[in-house]
Write an enzyme that holds these catalytic residues in place. Structure first.
Site, PDB file in Angstrom:
ATOM      1  N   THR A   1      -3.902   1.557  -2.658  1.00  0.00           N
ATOM      2  CA  THR A   1      -3.247   0.253  -2.632  1.00  0.00           C
ATOM      3  C   THR A   1      -3.651  -0.611  -3.815  1.00  0.00           C
ATOM      4  O   THR A   1      -4.676  -0.373  -4.459  1.00  0.00           O
ATOM      5  CB  THR A   1      -3.631  -0.479  -1.328  1.00  0.00           C
ATOM      6  OG1 THR A   1      -2.940  -1.725  -1.245  1.00  0.00           O
ATOM      7  CG2 THR A   1      -5.126  -0.738  -1.260  1.00  0.00           C
TER       8      THR A   1
ATOM      9  N   GLY B   1      -0.738  -3.077   5.585  1.00  0.00           N
ATOM     10  CA  GLY B   1      -1.760  -4.059   5.914  1.00  0.00           C
ATOM     11  C   GLY B   1      -2.372  -3.763   7.266  1.00  0.00           C
ATOM     12  O   GLY B   1      -2.622  -2.610   7.628  1.00  0.00           O
TER      13      GLY B   1
ATOM     14  N   THR C   1       0.874  -1.168   0.000  1.00  0.00           N
ATOM     15  CA  THR C   1       0.000   0.000   0.000  1.00  0.00           C
ATOM     16  C   THR C   1       0.911   1.218   0.000  1.00  0.00           C
ATOM     17  O   THR C   1       2.120   1.106   0.155  1.00  0.00           O
ATOM     18  CB  THR C   1      -0.923   0.022   1.246  1.00  0.00           C
ATOM     19  OG1 THR C   1      -1.740  -1.145   1.258  1.00  0.00           O
ATOM     20  CG2 THR C   1      -1.858   1.217   1.272  1.00  0.00           C
TER      21      THR C   1
END
Length: 622
Positions: free
Chosen positions: A445, A513, A427
């Site tokens: 992302t 994440g 991302t």
């Protein structure tokens, strides 16, 4: 919640076409009548001036941009210098990141855009998250040959993982709602950058090497990112003419060419029929994406999450993201304790316990609110946080995983325990503040580093693997994050804006994440409670407790705090990625901005992580 229709009127499309033609922004294969002159390597993309050094911290006035990439931050800064506002600069920066950070972002993915309007004091969010195709049912991740779920790695590098991209629609909507530039204008610097190329650094090479095995399985991806069978060398110039042509086509014809035109059919074909290399050794399952899915995609405009922390208003992204609720709940829990640099080990202990409890609630209750009843108001209430805080022992860690809270309870009795959940680690994030005090926190992302691994032929961009954020099978009865047609998978992206009265004070976000949530919380904790400056808060070593038996931590955090946290019962373990890459040992890559009460701006990017970022201000101090 407001649904924002992505499609354009014919009149406006005609205006865009005329303007694009006047600038020589033409479709692939058309003769260029006034093509922009490419800047030399190392020069500003939009002016051709020699590029300044790329500092990770800058102070000054007039606006600021922070991102993981020097080229992208410079492009955003020049938009601000030319009179653009925060939304204009954010979209231009994001488009450039799609060029220089193709494994983390780009038009094949999605994201969340948070905007603070200084004139009204209003915070608005855009949910540009990818969606599951309408043909994708609850058993989509079950291998029909075995009756069991596909291995995660198999699902990632396949059409099965590809969701309907929302990034391009987010850019268009952000500019329509908040900006002053057209999408054509915002894309122009990125087009030049893709044609001119950028200098390959060690991070780009390492990310390519980390994905070389799976990139080599797909012919178009191998041809673009593994020329001659190897990752681009450090110091070489990486050009992406296919992506430049794709963005030119979009600039000329608008987003309909992506969502309703030939690009939609091409993306759907790749997802349904992955293009394998002649010597490929994998047999990826086909996906469900169709051109109709792309035509029906819509960005959602909705209210942000909101909590108060130490008298400041903290705004984040509401579900389908779990970022705003989990960051907010963590801060609400911490509000019940006295945190101090004089009691640093205990403060870190309480931070780890707060995020563990908030993650238990995130995993149990948060999903796409269009499909499940998400108790957002309760999760963000101080009363609920108080009931969670009363379970935390200031002197001893609780065994993990802890149970989620009972939404109806008023005391300290927990519900049944559930296991923790996680997500991919790639991302990117950017933060912007303009001269008027408007601000943007934008996290975007394509999920894993390298997304699905599948490049759209001749178009120069990777497709996402966002649908692997769904739980392949229900983790428990009533799991809110299982697959349904049209559903948005739960995300941890946490673009955050902190407001003090009528003024923006902090803009914060990160990739990583599920560690995004803990990274944002830890940066705010470092700055607001532990006496660190913003550059110190960003550079400090990190740990990420997400309701698991051990706490993943960076090596510097373990070296500094393992002995201090051991008496509290915390077990720290080196953070692990999905491969042995040295990049896997890092948690997050923050891009942040602070505006003090006198208007002085401090823009901060990572000094080391992910190769270091770049933070720039319009008018540097001194």
């Amino acid at each position: 919640m407001v649904t924002v229709d992505r499609r354009r009127s014919l009149r406006r499309a005609g205006i865009a076409l005329a303007a694009a033609t006047s600038l020589g922004i033409l479709a692939a294969g058309a003769p260029a009548t006034a093509a922009p002159t490419a800047a030399p390597p190392g020069a500003s993309v939009t002016t051709g001036r020699p590029a300044p050094a790329a500092p990770s911290t800058s102070t000054g006035t007039g606006g600021a941009v922070s991102s993981v990439d020097a080229e992208a931050s410079r492009i955003g800064l020049e938009v601000l210098r030319d009179g653009g506002n925060a939304a204009d600069a954010a979209v231009a920066t994001a488009a450039a990141l799609g060029v220089t950070e193709p494994y983390s972002a780009g038009i094949g993915g999605g994201g969340y855009f948070v905007y603070f309007d200084a004139a009204t004091g209003e915070v608005t969010t855009l949910d540009g998250r990818e969606t599951a195709p309408v043909g994708m049912g609850p058993n989509a991740f079950i291998n029909p040959a075995t009756g069991t779920p596909y291995p995660f790695a198999t699902a990632v590098s396949s059409g099965l993982s590809v969701g309907v991209p929302g990034t391009l629609a987010t850019w268009e909507t952000a500019l329509d709602r908040f900006g002053t530039d057209s999408l054509r204008e915002a894309l122009q610097p990125a087009i030049v950058l893709a044609n001119r190329g950028f200098t390959v650094d060690q991070t780009f090479r390492q990310q390519t090497l980390d994905n070389a095995a799976r990139f080599s399985q797909f012919s178009d991806t191998a041809a673009l990112f593994l020329p001659g069978g190897d990752a681009p060398q450090v110091g070489s110039t990486f050009k992406n003419h296919d992506l430049a042509q794709t963005m030119k086509l979009i600039a000329q014809r608008g987003t309909d060419v992506f969502y309703d035109g030939p690009l939609a059919a091409e993306m759907a074909d790749v997802a349904q029929h992955p293009r394998l290399a002649p010597d490929a050794t994998i047999a990826p399952p086909s996906g469900f994406l169709t051109a109709d899915d792309l035509a029906e995609y819509e960005v959602l405009e909705q209210a942000p999450t909101h909590v108060e922390y130490h008298g400041l208003d903290v705004y984040g992204m509401a579900p389908s993201s779990s970022g705003g609720t989990t960051v907010g709940e963590s801060l609400n829990i911490l509000e019940d304790f006295a945190l101090s640099p004089d009691a640093l080990p205990q403060s870190l202990h309480l931070y780890l316990e707060a995020t563990a409890h908030a993650f238990a609630d995130r995993n149990r209750y948060v999903g796409d609110p269009a499909f499940v009843d998400v108790p957002t108001e309760t999760l963000l209430s101080q009363e609920f946080a108080d009931s969670r805080a009363c379970l935390i022992d200031p002197a001893q860690a609780r065994p993990k995983p802890v149970a989620p809270g009972d939404l109806a309870a008023t005391g300290c009795e927990p519900a049944a325990a559930v296991a923790s959940a996680d997500q991919g680690v790639s991302t990117t994030h950017l933060s912007v503040v303009d001269q008027w005090g408007n601000a943007v926190a934008y996290t975007l992302t394509i999920e894993q580093t390298g997304g699905s691994g599948m490049t759209v032929p001749g178009r120069g961009f990777l497709l996402n693997n966002e649908l692997t954020d769904f739980n392949f099978v229900p983790a428990f009865p009533g799991d809110p994050n299982t697959v349904e047609p049209g559903k948005r998978p739960r995300s941890s992206m946490s673009p955050t804006i902190v407001v003090d009265g009528d003024d923006v004070r902090y803009v914060v976000g990160s990739p990583g994440g599920a560690t995004i949530i803990t990274t944002v919380v830890q940066v705010l904790l470092n700055r607001l409670d532990l006496g660190m400056t913003l550059p110190e808060a960003v550079a400090a070593p990190r740990a990420s407790q997400r309701n698991a038996a051990t706490t993943p931590a960076e090596s510097a955090f373990i070296a500094a705090y393992a002995d201090d946290l051991a008496p509290f019962g915390h077990v720290l373990a080196p953070v692990q990625g999905t491969n042995p890459s040295p990049l896997a040992a890092e948690i997050g890559a923050v891009a942040a901005i602070e505006v003090d009460q006198g208007g002085l701006i401090t823009a901060v990017a990572e000094p080391v992580r992910r190769g270091g970022g770049t933070a720039l201000v319009v008018e540097p101090a001194n």
